[in-house]
Design an enzyme around this catalytic site. Structure first.
Site, PDB file in Angstrom:
ATOM      1  N   TYR A   1       1.154   5.468  -2.298  1.00 11.64           N
ATOM      2  CA  TYR A   1       1.666   6.794  -1.681  1.00 11.64           C
ATOM      3  C   TYR A   1       2.819   7.263  -2.844  1.00 11.64           C
ATOM      4  CZ  TYR A   1      -3.084   6.197   0.361  1.00 11.64           C
ATOM      5  OH  TYR A   1      -3.694   6.151   0.375  1.00 11.64           O
TER       6      TYR A   1
ATOM      7  N   HIS B   1       1.090  -0.984   0.137  1.00 14.36           N
ATOM      8  CA  HIS B   1      -0.101   0.025   0.234  1.00 14.36           C
ATOM      9  C   HIS B   1       0.580   1.391   0.105  1.00 14.36           C
ATOM     10  CE1 HIS B   1      -3.990   1.648  -0.629  1.00 14.36           C
ATOM     11  NE2 HIS B   1      -2.975   2.554  -0.025  1.00 14.36           N
TER      12      HIS B   1
ATOM     13  N   HIS C   1     -10.360   0.329  -9.557  1.00 10.58           N
ATOM     14  CA  HIS C   1     -10.118   1.581  -8.518  1.00 10.58           C
ATOM     15  C   HIS C   1      -8.527   1.819  -9.180  1.00 10.58           C
ATOM     16  CE1 HIS C   1      -9.085   3.058  -5.223  1.00 10.58           C
ATOM     17  NE2 HIS C   1      -8.227   2.190  -4.748  1.00 10.58           N
ATOM     18  N   PHE C   2      -7.197   0.547  -8.863  1.00 10.11           N
ATOM     19  CA  PHE C   2      -6.575   1.458  -8.926  1.00 10.11           C
ATOM     20  C   PHE C   2      -6.153   2.392 -10.511  1.00 10.11           C
ATOM     21  CE2 PHE C   2      -4.684  -3.085  -9.300  1.00 10.11           C
ATOM     22  CZ  PHE C   2      -4.193  -3.454 -10.213  1.00 10.11           C
ATOM     23  N   HIS C   3      -6.672   1.752 -11.302  1.00  8.69           N
ATOM     24  CA  HIS C   3      -6.322   1.610 -12.815  1.00  8.69           C
ATOM     25  C   HIS C   3      -6.751   3.830 -12.541  1.00  8.69           C
ATOM     26  CE1 HIS C   3      -5.138  -1.959 -14.052  1.00  8.69           C
ATOM     27  NE2 HIS C   3      -4.946  -1.237 -15.585  1.00  8.69           N
TER      28      HIS C   3
ATOM     29  N   ARG D   1     -10.900 -10.538 -11.125  1.00  5.53           N
ATOM     30  CA  ARG D   1      -9.624 -10.288 -12.722  1.00  5.53           C
ATOM     31  C   ARG D   1      -8.932 -11.184 -13.171  1.00  5.53           C
ATOM     32  NH1 ARG D   1      -5.527  -6.975  -9.028  1.00  5.53           N
ATOM     33  NH2 ARG D   1      -5.330  -8.088  -7.087  1.00  5.53           N
ATOM     34  N   ARG D   2      -7.719 -10.681 -14.046  1.00  8.69           N
ATOM     35  CA  ARG D   2      -6.804 -11.970 -13.815  1.00  8.69           C
ATOM     36  C   ARG D   2      -7.044 -13.045 -14.696  1.00  8.69           C
ATOM     37  NH1 ARG D   2      -3.157 -10.670  -8.961  1.00  8.69           N
ATOM     38  NH2 ARG D   2      -1.741  -8.195  -9.663  1.00  8.69           N
TER      39      ARG D   2
END
Lengths: 526, 287
Positions: free
Chosen positions: A208, A204, A355-357, A418-419
């Site tokens: 950042y 995580h 979310h992370f894309h 996913r994946r």
């Protein structure tokens, strides 16, 4: 920077192709082997290589331009750069040969070729050189300017460097003590619980580390580009410190469905994760206020009239607007991911990818573009000949990412994993997914077009008038004259991080040594 | 990791005074939030959860201490797993397989196995499978499964009797002997095979959730060690075993993987795959 954006272009092609494979439309070269090699390459290049090289390059740039001093240890910086290039080549070639299709999150007890991991270790070691140079540069400046506040751009950069130092400890321990010995055949077993825990330490905080260059641009470049001042220098410092403190003891929210930890630690780390909303909201408030000053100076009136008056023709301002839009949606999606209860609904589905894309690929990478456009004139000595192509590229990227990720969120809620390489769309249960997968594939190709246009812009646009202005970072409305040392350095905050890490990760890691470990047989994929 | 502030500021007293409220309130704020989260995470919420127990039990469960039955950490349900095979692949199992003595195995094979599987391990006709070019783990697992009764169907009654007369060490010896017989067979081209069968073998059919046969039974280094090699096995034997998996009569496959796969294959695909991988049974020349 060129290396970073070069691998970015390659990985963008792979990303669009992966969506094609997952869609009902037959794709060329599609097979499970090529798909997983491609997913590994896409993740490794985008998440590790693009980000690390970009952060290093931008950090060096800030250290020279914000401190107005030559870079200490320039020779070591170059050695580190070439070490990273060798590492990238080792890892990328290994993956593309299909010798390390373990995905960028590694997934032990699967192990790929040792070359892949050793290549990544070289990149990490190179980045440690960068961390050291950033610390030395700030210390040198402080010695020469006793009592003066470190410029905010450098303060943020050093915050990121220290954050990165802490972040890499987890994955470095996993690779050096667990995965690489297994990949080399020295050990036949691996404690998967421990390696997942160590990876969560990194997983995580690394996010950042990717994000902070964007925040540095928000605070120090955006108000300047908008013709304004920064609303509050103090908010910037507090935000960077909060990111440093609360990005580390929170990684266990990636393990909410894992069996090896007690529920108390999962709750504690989820609660701490929630606090990263604080610096995010502080930043959105501060930057919006800074832009409001610009809009009102330009004649905007009323509650929202100033928004229309902002200089949207400036790539940095446009990118910020688009970034905030994506950050808003992505941020709310992230609150679902980190929540102990809600995560179960969307665990390992396309929601997570969405979310992370949206946050990283969208809100953060668009600021990488804007930063590159802002510093390219200083690096090449020429201004951009026109900005129309630049704005087109930023818009295409945003439209593409929205078209890619909004369907993924919906499909994730419906349970699409996913994946996974391909789906049986003839099954009536999931036949409804097919059109949305096609939609997101189209978004993927729009993003690819934007990515290629970005590289084309960098290569061809900067042929305009000679660039003579030095880099200027935004002045604060009330520039700080004298700061308490805790807001001008990181000594205290390193102690806080250490204490929180001991509380949050001390027992969860120690338990593997107290109670003995559960070893799994290594499964070699090379 | 630590970073020292250079204490070269002009007025240290002023610095300390500026710092004090920040240090105090930041520590209080950060510490208080962490304590509240700990209080809820380790005491309040675990006490409110079903599961019960005294205070110490509940806190230990939230910490994840083994033996306190965290429902998340230790399953907690009443369903028990029924493994398909008694063989689990641990370091100890692999050590036992590795300790097999091929000379002892050769002696034993001559006495026990050769009558049906041939002195050279190549079988006698299509109904007795070839044992050469398999991994030691593959032979070991099948013999253990016959011994424990996990493997049924075909000639399992005969094989169970034989396997039950063998010790674990003797099974490892036989496995070591057969693994050393003959070099691994290379894939051979099958000229007249239907393209869809070749695709099934090499790529699988992901749209029907069928993995490639080669991903476990091919010659890749990363395949499961206990998965038997199919190349040059008798076609009739391959077909028979796929049918046994499809009917569920043979059920010693971990996680039911082969039963799942075989059930979804059509009879034509089963015989096509058997021909693709196998050889037609011939009667071995008389010894």
């Amino acid at each position: 920077m060129w290396v970073a954006f070069g691998v970015f272009g390659l990985a963008a092609i792979l990303g669009a192709w992966q969506m094609w494979v997952r869609s009902p439309i037959p794709a060329p070269f599609a097979s499970p082997d090529t798909y997983y090699a491609s997913v590994t390459a896409h993740g490794t290049l985008m998440a590790y290589v693009l980000t690390t090289l970009f952060a290093m390059g931008f950090g060096y740039y800030v250290a020279v331009s914000a401190l107005d001093r030559p870079l200490p240890g320039l020779r070591y910086a170059w050695i580190a750069f070439w070490m990273a290039v060798v590492g990238v080549a080792m890892a990328a070639v290994t993956v593309l040969l299909g010798k390390a299709s373990v995905l960028y999150t590694f997934y032990p007890p699967l192990t790929g070729s040792a070359f892949y991991y050793i290549g990544l270790v070289l990149v990490v070691v190179a980045s440690w050189v960068w961390v050291a140079i950033m610390l030395i540069a700030m210390r040198g400046w402080k010695r020469g300017n006793p009592g003066k506040p470190v410029p905010l751009a450098m303060f943020g950069t050093v915050a990121n460097a220290i954050l990165w130092g802490w972040t890499t400890v987890g994955v470095a321990a996993e690779l050096l003590f667990q995965v690489i010995p297994a990949a080399l055949g020295w050990t036949d077993t691996i404690d998967v619980g421990l390696s997942r825990t160590l990876f969560s330490w990194t997983l995580h905080a690394i996010v950042y580390f990717w994000l902070l260059p964007a925040y540095i641009a928000f605070y120090t470049m955006v108000p300047q580009a908008a013709g304004s001042r920064l609303y509050s220098d103090l908010m910037g410092r507090v935000s960077f410190i909060l990111f440093l403190v609360y990005s580390l003891p929170v990684g266990m929210h990636h393990l909410l469905m894992d069996p090896e930890h007690g529920s108390g630690f999962k709750f504690l780390q989820s609660a701490l994760t929630g606090l990263v909303t604080v610096p995010t909201l502080l930043t959105i408030f501060t930057i919006t206020a800074s832009l409001e000053i610009a809009g009102r100076l330009r004649g905007g009136t009323g509650l929202f009239g100033w928004v229309a008056k902002l200089p949207w023709r400036e790539p940095m301002v446009l990118a910020t607007g688009l970034s905030f839009f994506m950050l808003g949606f992505g941020g709310f999606g992230g609150i679902v991911n980190m929540s102990y209860g809600m995560n179960a609904m969307i665990h390992n589905t396309a929601w997570v990818t969405a979310h992370f894309h949206l946050i990283f690929g969208g809100a953060v990478v668009i600021m990488y573009f804007a930063i590159a456009y802002a510093i390219w004139p200083r690096l090449t000595g020429h201004e951009a000949a026109n900005l129309r192509q630049v704005r087109l590229q930023l818009w295409l990227w945003t439209i593409g990412i929205v078209i890619v990720t909004f369907p993924w969120h919906m499909l994730g809620l419906q349970g699409q994993p996913r994946r996974v390489e391909s789906f049986d769309y003839s099954d009536p249960l999931i036949a409804g997914w097919a059109p949305w997968v096609v939609v997101s594939m189209i978004g993927g190709f729009i993003m690819l077009a934007s990515a290629l246009l970005f590289i084309w812009n960098l290569a061809t646009l900067f042929r305009g008038a000679p660039s003579t202005q030095p880099t200027r970072y935004a002045m604060a409305v009330h520039p700080p004259r004298r700061l308490p040392p805790v807001l001008n350095g990181f000594g205290m905050w390193n102690v806080v991080v250490l204490v929180l890490m001991l509380v949050a990760y001390g027992y969860p890691i120690a338990q593997f040594f107290i109670y003995g470990s559960n070893q799994a047989l290594v499964q070699r994929l090379d | 990791m630590s970073e020292h502030d250079p204490i070269s500021a002009p007025d240290d007293g002023l610095d300390r005074e500026l710092d004090r409220p920040w240090r105090t309130w930041a520590s209080i704020g950060i510490g208080a939030f962490a304590l509240v989260a700990i209080f809820f995470g380790f005491i309040v919420l675990p006490l409110a959860e079903p599961g019960g127990g005294n205070f110490l039990t509940v806190v230990c469960r939230a910490l994840g201490v083994p033996g306190y039955g965290d429902t998340a950490a230790e399953g907690g349900g009443t369903a028990a797993a029924h493994p398909a095979s008694g063989v689990t692949w641990t370091v100890a199992t692999l050590g036992q397989v590795g300790a097999g003595n091929p000379q002892a195995g050769a002696q034993l094979a001559g006495d026990v196995c050769a009558a049906c599987h041939g002195a050279d391990g190549l079988g006698q006709d299509g109904s007795f499978p070839r044992l050469t070019h398999q991994s030691a783990e593959a032979i070991y697992k099948q013999l253990q499964d016959y011994k424990s009764g996990a493997r049924l169907g075909g000639r399992s009654a005969t094989m169970a009797g034989i396997a039950q007369s063998l010790t674990d060490q003797q099974i490892a010896d036989l496995a070591a002997y057969y693994a050393g017989l003959g070099k691994p067979f290379a894939a051979h081209p099958v000229l007249s095979m239907t393209p869809s069968i070749i695709h099934l073998a090499q790529q699988g059919d992901p749209h029907r959730a069928l993995p490639a046969c080669d991903s476990c039974h091919g010659d890749a280094r990363d395949r499961p060690r206990e998965a038997p090699v199919l190349w040059d096995q008798y076609s009739s034997y391959i077909e028979q075993e796929l049918q046994l998996f499809a009917s569920g009569e043979r059920s010693n496959d971990d996680y039911g993987r082969m039963r799942d796969i075989a059930k979804r294959l059509t009879p034509e695909e089963i015989s096509g795959l058997a021909i693709y991988y196998g050889v037609v049974g011939i009667t071995a020349p008389a010894q």
